[in-house]
Write an enzyme that holds these catalytic residues in place. Sequence first.
Site, PDB file in Angstrom:
ATOM      1  CE1 TYR A 163      -4.049   1.808   0.409  1.00 36.23           C
ATOM      2  CE2 TYR A 163      -2.917   3.215   2.057  1.00 36.23           C
ATOM      3  CZ  TYR A 163      -4.051   2.978   1.060  1.00 36.23           C
ATOM      4  OH  TYR A 163      -4.692   4.060   1.346  1.00 36.23           O
ATOM      5  CE  LYS A 167      -3.746   4.834  -2.087  1.00 31.92           C
ATOM      6  NZ  LYS A 167      -4.855   5.226  -2.835  1.00 31.92           N
TER       7      LYS A 167
END
Length: 257
Positions: A163, A167
């Site tokens: 993640y 991002k």
Amino acid sequence: MEFTGFNKDFMIGDKVALVTGAASGIGKAIVKLFAEKGANIILVDILDDKMAEVAKELNSHGSDTLCLNYDITKTDNVKDLVEKSINKFGKIDILVNCAGVALLDNAEEISEEDWDKTMAVNLRAPFLLSKYVGQKMIENNYGKIINIASQAGVIALDRHVAYCSSKAAIIGMTKVLALEWAEHNITVNAVSPTVILTELGKNAWAGEVGEAMKKKIPVGRFGYPEEVAASVLYLASDAADMINGTNFVIDGGYTIK
């Protein structure tokens, strides 16, 4: 791009906005606020029933809507949904890349399948949409692209290796697109929230784990989808014409330490 003033009510009534992940959570809050401010909305999601319910609510505000159920990690799907959007509305003024997944595990344990899915949904899909919507925006010499990133793109979080990586990459992509497309009257920015109290957020951060996390946030609370939507509206409006390539962090001060 010359400064010509801006609508102080933040109305975007002459705009067409395409929002992914529009059926729930942050995406739903964004399309509701956009509709209240007069935009016509293209809703993109894999949740057909929920998307139809949201569209009915937007229609009550007078917005014209188009609901599109697509796997946005596939190039042909993205091309098709962009063409359908252009066929209906003639243009796309605003793109909000909001759809995302969070598949968490320790770095030494995370499966390659979870890594690949995270990159496909959180990075590949926003790139494909930005590319093919961006082509239409370049033709029209106008556009606003807002990518929903995360505080996880700025700092390290335990068990968030995929993640965080996805991002951080979105923030980097945002800067490159902002640099390349500014000459076409297109701005590209990212918004990076902390924990947001969507239905999933409420469940994931209930009880002691949530209370411990809130103690690390200087303002002492989590965020709400409507607060993220307000920032996205600002970046989508002509009030933000001079903001380009930024990462707008909405974290109550979590990342300042």
